[in-house]
Design a protein around this motif. Structure first.
Motif, PDB file in Angstrom:
ATOM      1  N   PHE A   1       0.940  -1.151   0.121  1.00  0.00           N
ATOM      2  CA  PHE A   1      -0.208  -0.028  -0.057  1.00  0.00           C
ATOM      3  C   PHE A   1       0.805   1.390   0.080  1.00  0.00           C
ATOM      4  O   PHE A   1       0.480   2.278  -0.766  1.00  0.00           O
ATOM      5  CB  PHE A   1      -0.869   0.079   1.196  1.00  0.00           C
ATOM      6  CG  PHE A   1      -2.102   1.250   1.306  1.00  0.00           C
ATOM      7  CD1 PHE A   1      -2.355   1.634   0.369  1.00  0.00           C
ATOM      8  CD2 PHE A   1      -2.001   1.633   2.607  1.00  0.00           C
ATOM      9  CE1 PHE A   1      -3.219   2.810   0.345  1.00  0.00           C
ATOM     10  CE2 PHE A   1      -2.726   2.850   2.893  1.00  0.00           C
ATOM     11  CZ  PHE A   1      -3.449   3.515   1.600  1.00  0.00           C
TER      12      PHE A   1
ATOM     13  N   SER B   1       0.861   4.214  -2.825  1.00  0.00           N
ATOM     14  CA  SER B   1       0.738   5.698  -2.385  1.00  0.00           C
ATOM     15  C   SER B   1       1.813   6.421  -3.057  1.00  0.00           C
ATOM     16  O   SER B   1       1.423   7.665  -3.526  1.00  0.00           O
ATOM     17  CB  SER B   1       0.362   5.509  -1.084  1.00  0.00           C
ATOM     18  OG  SER B   1       1.603   5.581  -0.354  1.00  0.00           O
TER      19      SER B   1
ATOM     20  N   ILE C   1     -12.816   3.589   3.380  1.00  0.00           N
ATOM     21  CA  ILE C   1     -11.547   3.995   3.298  1.00  0.00           C
ATOM     22  C   ILE C   1     -10.630   2.650   3.493  1.00  0.00           C
ATOM     23  O   ILE C   1      -9.637   2.455   2.588  1.00  0.00           O
ATOM     24  CB  ILE C   1     -11.195   4.572   4.616  1.00  0.00           C
ATOM     25  CG1 ILE C   1     -11.758   6.300   4.657  1.00  0.00           C
ATOM     26  CG2 ILE C   1      -9.484   4.656   5.015  1.00  0.00           C
ATOM     27  CD1 ILE C   1     -11.225   6.839   5.720  1.00  0.00           C
ATOM     28  N   THR C   2     -11.006   1.581   4.190  1.00  0.00           N
ATOM     29  CA  THR C   2     -10.108   0.339   4.231  1.00  0.00           C
ATOM     30  C   THR C   2     -10.261  -0.456   2.940  1.00  0.00           C
ATOM     31  O   THR C   2      -9.705  -1.177   2.592  1.00  0.00           O
ATOM     32  CB  THR C   2     -10.685  -0.667   5.452  1.00  0.00           C
ATOM     33  OG1 THR C   2     -12.037  -0.820   5.529  1.00  0.00           O
ATOM     34  CG2 THR C   2     -10.202   0.070   6.910  1.00  0.00           C
TER      35      THR C   2
ATOM     36  N   SER D   1     -10.831   0.952   0.102  1.00  0.00           N
ATOM     37  CA  SER D   1      -9.805   1.568  -0.926  1.00  0.00           C
ATOM     38  C   SER D   1      -8.461   1.158  -0.638  1.00  0.00           C
ATOM     39  O   SER D   1      -7.712   1.020  -1.707  1.00  0.00           O
ATOM     40  CB  SER D   1     -10.087   3.223  -0.627  1.00  0.00           C
ATOM     41  OG  SER D   1      -9.434   3.657  -1.576  1.00  0.00           O
ATOM     42  N   ALA D   2      -8.150   0.977   0.474  1.00  0.00           N
ATOM     43  CA  ALA D   2      -6.622   0.830   0.802  1.00  0.00           C
ATOM     44  C   ALA D   2      -6.394  -0.664   0.534  1.00  0.00           C
ATOM     45  O   ALA D   2      -5.364  -0.838  -0.061  1.00  0.00           O
ATOM     46  CB  ALA D   2      -6.339   1.057   2.495  1.00  0.00           C
TER      47      ALA D   2
ATOM     48  N   THR E   1      -1.363   1.203   7.823  1.00  0.00           N
ATOM     49  CA  THR E   1      -2.330   1.338   6.650  1.00  0.00           C
ATOM     50  C   THR E   1      -2.932   2.664   6.830  1.00  0.00           C
ATOM     51  O   THR E   1      -3.066   3.583   5.822  1.00  0.00           O
ATOM     52  CB  THR E   1      -3.187   0.029   6.612  1.00  0.00           C
ATOM     53  OG1 THR E   1      -2.581  -0.927   6.292  1.00  0.00           O
ATOM     54  CG2 THR E   1      -4.151   0.539   5.196  1.00  0.00           C
TER      55      THR E   1
ATOM     56  N   TYR F   1      -2.796   6.073   4.701  1.00  0.00           N
ATOM     57  CA  TYR F   1      -4.116   6.661   3.988  1.00  0.00           C
ATOM     58  C   TYR F   1      -4.178   8.014   4.443  1.00  0.00           C
ATOM     59  O   TYR F   1      -4.639   8.792   3.462  1.00  0.00           O
ATOM     60  CB  TYR F   1      -5.031   5.763   4.244  1.00  0.00           C
ATOM     61  CG  TYR F   1      -6.430   6.259   3.701  1.00  0.00           C
ATOM     62  CD1 TYR F   1      -6.775   5.780   2.416  1.00  0.00           C
ATOM     63  CD2 TYR F   1      -7.244   7.220   4.369  1.00  0.00           C
ATOM     64  CE1 TYR F   1      -7.863   6.375   1.801  1.00  0.00           C
ATOM     65  CE2 TYR F   1      -8.296   7.739   3.633  1.00  0.00           C
ATOM     66  CZ  TYR F   1      -8.578   7.254   2.506  1.00  0.00           C
ATOM     67  OH  TYR F   1      -9.698   7.928   1.946  1.00  0.00           O
TER      68      TYR F   1
ATOM     69  N   HIS G   1      -4.552  10.634   1.249  1.00  0.00           N
ATOM     70  CA  HIS G   1      -5.939  11.288   1.113  1.00  0.00           C
ATOM     71  C   HIS G   1      -5.788  12.593   1.114  1.00  0.00           C
ATOM     72  O   HIS G   1      -6.470  13.431   0.038  1.00  0.00           O
ATOM     73  CB  HIS G   1      -7.024  10.978   2.338  1.00  0.00           C
ATOM     74  CG  HIS G   1      -8.404  11.438   2.052  1.00  0.00           C
ATOM     75  ND1 HIS G   1      -9.357  10.649   1.752  1.00  0.00           N
ATOM     76  CD2 HIS G   1      -8.829  12.601   2.034  1.00  0.00           C
ATOM     77  CE1 HIS G   1     -10.567  11.181   1.659  1.00  0.00           C
ATOM     78  NE2 HIS G   1     -10.242  12.526   1.859  1.00  0.00           N
TER      79      HIS G   1
END
Length: 613
Positions: free
Chosen positions: A56, A60, A300-301, A303-304, A518, A522, A526
């Motif tokens: 992740f 990112s 959110i999770t 998407s992660a 994570t 995030y 974001h």
């Protein structure tokens, strides 16, 4: 013949059922093997979560790097008019510069500085001319928009964003995959087509008939019909099938121009673009502050997890919601499946492409976030229920477990449909693949599918209940509740099992830390996407106060992951076809992006109900 006659069909329902049974029975009937089971499960789970955090983070970084390059490119393009004027002047010869050059005995330093200034700007202009030249797309991009009873305002917004792309009029095709069961679907499609007259190269409307034998109602059958008939229409209009890229998207997906730019780059770099499936990350920032915290955290999770999945070194990663592939590949695998087991249309299509091409298909990650809307309805409890309905639909994709296991151990040797260009071996594509899928790839895909569907159906029960329940059963607070004699308790009679029990407890304490990592990644991502890509102000992006959202994680994890995934697995034992139910969303139709980038206000704000694909 019942599908339950296949052993692969029993994997999904048995795994969560056994995990529930082992919680009370393990400590009582076989405590020693149970300790090994818990230690192995939690250790593997911890390893996978640490791995996901690393992947992740890699994703990112690549997303932020892609956005930074794009912003730099746009900034350079904004300087193009002044650079062109300066370039023209420098070619003709500036009077001041000529005077300085003629006065060699005067100011040589000034002459050198001015020449360097010109060279830098000329070089920048040349780079800009090269960038502009590379802007011309190599492919025709056909966007398949599945929809059923979607408000026209939402569809106008989604299509209007793409209409503002620079090459939309020459290289974009809109395929409205509509349902004939929707009242006045033809008139609705014609109204949309009239709004976007001359904004796209082609605007095609398809109507999927209801109750086709063998089909199951849902996004998959809608996309399949739209793709088949849309592609047939493009071929009838003389479009070269080798140049068509199909992009499946949801009715609420905001597709930026950068996505198409990166898709073109990936296709041009590929050895064979017709064996690529291109997948971007998903991102929720359109209405995220209008939904309950538990809904926001769940997405959110989600998407992660999708972003982590994209950083797979072997290209074995699954698309979610929005993805692209060539018409050649779609023809090769005979388009999308339409039965009830293909309800998870995005993941299922990837698996179908992978197995039907004998493992040649790979995913090309496109590090451009596709901004989606969270499920939203009127009222807090109603909103939570709508997200639960969506979660149940998502986890019905557990049918892909059996599909993967069956296909992983079955030799496929499939050619292209008769009459298609792919049926001609001279076109350079090896239709009958000379080698089967490698065992490493098979095992990897099976592991990824099992992880995607079995971990949600087991982790919630085992992580929350395994250690406390075993502690209670083996070491009850009151002796009268003791169900296991001390002499039969391996933790009391063996130092080895006592140490193993301590290690199990230590590992369970460590399990949340990858999740914390994570969420930390995030939060930074974001804010970066909001600021650098979506051009949101700091006040409109996530604030420190939103960290309180994560207090709802335990409830959200159980309600939107563990419970629906477990039910979806168990329902595989039933022969009744699961009904495809879409969840509601609110769409504020106050501005629709039309007219070459100008904002076209539609009057007062109105709130309409839409359905989430």
């Amino acid at each position: 013949m019942s599908r339950l006659y296949s052993p692969s069909e029993w994997v999904a329902p048995l795994v969560p059922l056994l995990s529930l049974l082992v919680l009370p029975l393990g400590p009582l009937l076989f405590p020693k093997p149970y300790l090994f089971l818990l230690f192995a499960y939690f250790t593997v789970f911890l390893y996978t979560q640490v791995n996901h955090v690393c992947k992740f983070y890699m994703t990112s970084c690549k997303i932020r790097s892609t956005i930074a390059r794009w912003n730099k490119r746009l900034a350079q393009q904004s300087l193009q008019p002044s650079l062109q004027q300066h370039h023209k002047t420098s070619r003709q010869g500036s009077p001041n510069l000529t005077r300085e050059r003629n006065n060699n005995s005067g100011n040589n330093v000034m002459t050198t500085t001015t020449s360097t200034f010109d060279d830098d700007h000329i070089q920048a202009l040349d780079e800009m001319e090269q960038l502009q030249y590379s802007d011309g797309p190599s492919y025709v991009h056909a966007f398949i928009i599945p929809n059923y009873c979607e408000p026209e305002g939402l569809l106008k917004d989604t299509i209007g964003r793409m209409a503002n792309h620079r090459n939309a009029k020459t290289h974009y095709v809109i395929i409205m995959a509509m349902e004939q069961s929707e009242p006045d679907w033809e008139l609705k499609g014609q109204r949309l087509a009239s709004v976007f007259t001359d904004r796209f190269a082609h605007f095609i409307i398809t109507g999927h008939p209801a109750n086709i034998p063998g089909e199951s109602r849902g996004k998959g059958s809608n996309v399949a019909y739209g793709a088949r008939h849309g592609c047939a229409e493009l071929l009838r209009r003389g479009v070269d099938r080798r140049r068509v890229i199909l992009t499946v998207t949801d009715s609420d997906s905001a597709i930026p121009e950068l996505y198409i730019h990166e898709v073109e780059n990936a296709l041009n770099r590929a050895d064979d673009p017709h064996y690529l499936l291109l997948a971007p990350p998903i991102f929720f920032s359109r209405n995220c502050y209008d939904v309950p915290a538990a809904v926001r955290v769940t997405d959110i999770t989600w998407s992660a997890m999708v972003m982590s999945n994209l950083s797979n070194s072997r290209g074995l990663s699954f698309p979610c919601s929005t993805y692209s592939l060539s018409m050649m590949l779609a023809e090769r695998v005979d388009y999308w499946d339409t039965d009830a087991d293909a309800v998870g249309e995005d993941m299922h299509m990837w698996l179908k492409c992978f197995f039907k091409t004998n493992g040649k298909v790979r995913t090309a990650p496109i590090y451009v976030p596709i901004n989606l809307t969270n499920v939203e309805t009127e009222g807090y409890l109603s909103n939570v229920n709508a997200r639960y309905v969506q979660a149940k639909r998502h986890y019905n994709g557990v049918a892909d477990v059996a599909y993967t296991l069956k296909n992983a151990f079955t030799l496929h040797h499939r050619g292209a449909p008769k009459g298609s260009l792919l049926d001609d071996a001279s076109n350079g594509l090896a239709l009958a693949a000379s080698s089967s899928v490698s065992w490493l790839d098979k095992i990897t895909v099976c592991f990824l599918i099992l992880e995607a569907h079995m971990i949600p159906a087991t982790s919630g029960w085992l992580m929350f209940a395994a250690v406390p329940l075993m502690q209670f059963l083996l070491f009850p607070p009151v002796s009268a509740l003791a169900l296991v004699e001390p002499a039969q308790n391996p933790i009391l009679t063996s130092d080895f099992y006592a140490q193993l029990w301590n290690m199990v407890k230590i590992v369970t304490v460590l399990l949340p830390f990858p999740l914390f990592g994570t969420l930390a990644v995030y939060e930074q991502l974001h804010r970066s996407i909001d600021r650098d890509f979506l051009q949101k102000s700091k006040a409109d992006s996530r604030q420190w106060k939103h960290l309180l959202d994560y207090a709802t994680l335990p409830v959200a994890a159980w309600l939107f992951m563990t419970l629906p995934s477990t039910l979806a697995c168990v329902k595989r034992l039933s022969q009744v076809e699961q009904q495809y139910i879409v969840s509601e969303k609110l769409f504020k139709d106050d501005i629709v992006i039309l007219n070459n980038g100008r904002n076209d206000p539609l009057g007062e704000e109105k709130v309409v109900m839409v359905t989430a694909n």
